[in-house]
Design a protein around this motif. Structure first.
Motif, short mmCIF file in Angstrom:
data_model
loop_
_atom_site.label_atom_id
_atom_site.label_comp_id
_atom_site.label_asym_id
_atom_site.label_seq_id
_atom_site.Cartn_x
_atom_site.Cartn_y
_atom_site.Cartn_z
N HIS A 78 0.86 -1.19 0.00
CA HIS A 78 0.00 0.00 0.00
C HIS A 78 0.89 1.24 0.00
O HIS A 78 1.44 1.62 1.06
CB HIS A 78 -0.88 0.01 1.25
CG HIS A 78 -1.81 -1.17 1.34
ND1 HIS A 78 -3.14 -1.09 1.00
CD2 HIS A 78 -1.60 -2.45 1.73
CE1 HIS A 78 -3.71 -2.28 1.18
NE2 HIS A 78 -2.80 -3.12 1.62
N ALA A 79 1.05 1.88 -1.15
CA ALA A 79 1.94 3.05 -1.24
C ALA A 79 1.55 4.17 -0.25
O ALA A 79 2.44 4.77 0.36
CB ALA A 79 1.97 3.57 -2.67
N PRO A 80 0.27 4.48 -0.05
CA PRO A 80 -0.07 5.59 0.84
C PRO A 80 0.24 5.31 2.30
O PRO A 80 0.29 6.25 3.12
CB PRO A 80 -1.58 5.75 0.64
CG PRO A 80 -2.05 4.40 0.20
CD PRO A 80 -0.93 3.87 -0.64
N GLN A 81 0.43 4.05 2.65
CA GLN A 81 0.62 3.70 4.06
C GLN A 81 2.08 3.78 4.52
O GLN A 81 2.38 3.53 5.70
CB GLN A 81 0.07 2.29 4.34
CG GLN A 81 -1.44 2.17 4.13
CD GLN A 81 -1.96 0.75 4.33
OE1 GLN A 81 -1.30 -0.09 4.91
NE2 GLN A 81 -3.16 0.47 3.82
N PHE A 82 3.00 4.15 3.61
CA PHE A 82 4.42 4.19 4.00
C PHE A 82 4.70 5.09 5.22
O PHE A 82 5.54 4.74 6.05
CB PHE A 82 5.32 4.59 2.81
CG PHE A 82 5.75 3.40 1.98
CD1 PHE A 82 4.81 2.58 1.36
CD2 PHE A 82 7.10 3.11 1.81
CE1 PHE A 82 5.20 1.49 0.59
CE2 PHE A 82 7.51 2.01 1.04
CZ PHE A 82 6.56 1.20 0.43
#
Ligand code: GUN
Ligand code: FE
Length: 437
Positions: A78-82
């Motif tokens: 999940h890219a936004p959760q980095f």
């Protein structure tokens, strides 16, 4: 577009699940981003081999301790959760989503914030050796397109999904059925307008607790009519499974919910699958639907131990996923080690059970990942005709190699003891793409 390269030295790749192929005295020739030769040199002259194939490029001669490997596939993250990676593991899945994940994802209504985070995410993943990533973005069309642009700019191969969520979000982070569907159309069009061979849009209903049957059916129709991949989550956590049972009482099990919607295709990848029943395994195998195994996340969120060998024996294609930020790092090396650990832990409670070994898990991280994403005709190993996505690695701790190590030992050192520092270069379509982050 011309990207040619020549590598002289040992290479290892997977051609089958059971064991890797090792070529010690290797030559790999890349022309226009594709492998045109990958075999043992056997005393032949490299320069004349290159010129016979019309390739003019200086050869990269590997140093002792170096290996050429196919690039890693991260089939679920999940890219936004980095920004949340490493945080919030005091809760299990459903509470974690509500408390930490949805509030962060809501911030991607700001496309400028998204562009900043996503640029760093893509560079971070490339540095870790992920040449093909299958990303969830958020519900926001413009931000999700930013992720696609970042991947194209940095040269990463990526499948990218704008997330769909029309039920059960008690925060401001949700959509109506109509806008979810319309925005997905716009997103798919937007990705196609980038006209890049590196990125594709994926239909991404978050999971059966975030989308109702009506929306899932509409999304399945869209995937079918435009021949798109589908990604979602399945059977990660017992509380989730109970809630799915209560929400869809007419379905015998979780997999049947997706099947009734028409979401189980041979281009569908389901994350987790920790607690799947035998009849669900049969259904997934029949549909040609793959599972992304996310062991670090399954431990951090205390979801359970996934028995990967059981999935494989049922005929299901399995890939590895880091599931950031369910998992704390975007490194497939960590996913490989967590897969080996988990498999050993599973074996403790089973008789006559052989845990997965490092060669089998290397397959899952490369060719298995490519197969799970229906891209094994394009990447996954150095078969002639495939695109050249690769890692040039140096085994860790050369000062401690008192005896000279053979190529298989170097691979073991890299997989068990290595880190991103040991990945000296990363290639996608033959182009060097490793970046500082
Ligand atoms: N299930 C639904 N959404 C998510 C998510 O963002 N992460 C994980 N690990 N599981 C999910
Ligand atoms: Fe996930």
């Amino acid at each position: 577009m011309e990207s040619s390269a020549v590598f002289i030295g040992p290479f290892i790749h997977s051609e089958r699940f059971e064991r890797v192929t090792v070529v010690d005295d290797g030559i790999v020739i890349v022309k226009n981003g594709k492998v045109v030769l990958a075999e043992a040199l056997r005393g032949r002259d490299a320069a004349s081999l290159c010129s016979s194939l019309g390739v003019v490029a200086p050869a990269v001669v590997l140093r002792p301790g170096q290996l050429l490997l196919p690039g890693f596939v991260d089939a679920h993250l999940h890219a936004p959760q980095f920004p949340n990676a490493g945080l919030g593991y005091d809760k299990t899945l459903l509470d974690w989503l509500r408390t930490y994940t949805f509030p962060l994802e809501g911030r991607y209504s700001d496309a400028e914030f998204a562009a900043k985070v996503y640029d760093a995410v893509v560079r971070r993943c490339l540095s870790a050796g992920t040449t093909l990533a299958c990303y969830f973005a958020t519900i926001h069309t413009e931000s999700s397109l930013q992720l696609a642009r970042c991947a194209v700019r940095a040269g990463q191969r990526a499948l990218i999904g704008k997330v769909n969520m029309n039920i059960n979000s008690d925060t401001a982070y949700n959509e109506s059925t109509q806008s979810s569907f319309d925005d997905t159309h716009s997103f798919v069009d937007g990705v196609q307008q980038l006209q890049s061979s590196l990125v594709q849009a994926v239909v991404t209903p978050r999971f059966a607790l975030s989308c109702d049957m009506d929306l899932m059916k509409k999304l399945a129709d869209l995937a079918r009519s435009r021949n798109l991949h589908v990604q979602t989550h399945i059977s990660e956590n017992m509380g989730e499974i109970e809630a799915v049972r209560a929400t869809y009482p007419q379905c015998a099990n979780y997999a049947e919910v997706y099947d009734r919607a028409g979401l189980l295709t041979n281009k569908t990848i389901l994350a987790h699958g920790v607690h799947l029943l035998e009849e669900e395994l049969r259904l997934l195998a029949e549909r040609g639907t793959a599972v992304a195994h996310c062991p670090a996340s399954n431990t951090c969120l205390r979801s359970g131990l996934c028995d990967v060998r059981r999935l494989l024996e049922a005929g299901i294609t399995v890939a590895l996923g880091t599931d950031v930020s369910g998992g704390p790092t975007p490194c497939i090396l960590d996913a490989i080690r967590a897969t080996l650990d988990t498999s050993i832990h599973v074996s403790f409670s089973k008789k006559n059970y052989e845990p997965l070994n490092y060669q089998e898990v290397f397959y899952l991280a490369t060719l298995g990942g490519a197969k799970a994403l229906a891209m094994d005709d394009v990447v996954g190993n150095f078969q002639v005709g495939k695109e050249f996505d690769a890692l040039l690695v140096s085994a860790p701790d050369p000062d401690l190699h008192f005896e000279s190590l053979d190529s298989l030992q170097l691979l073991q050192k890299f997989l068990y003891c290595g880190s991103e520092r040991n990945i000296k270069e990363v290639y996608v379509q033959g182009r060097p793409v490793k970046q500082a982050f």
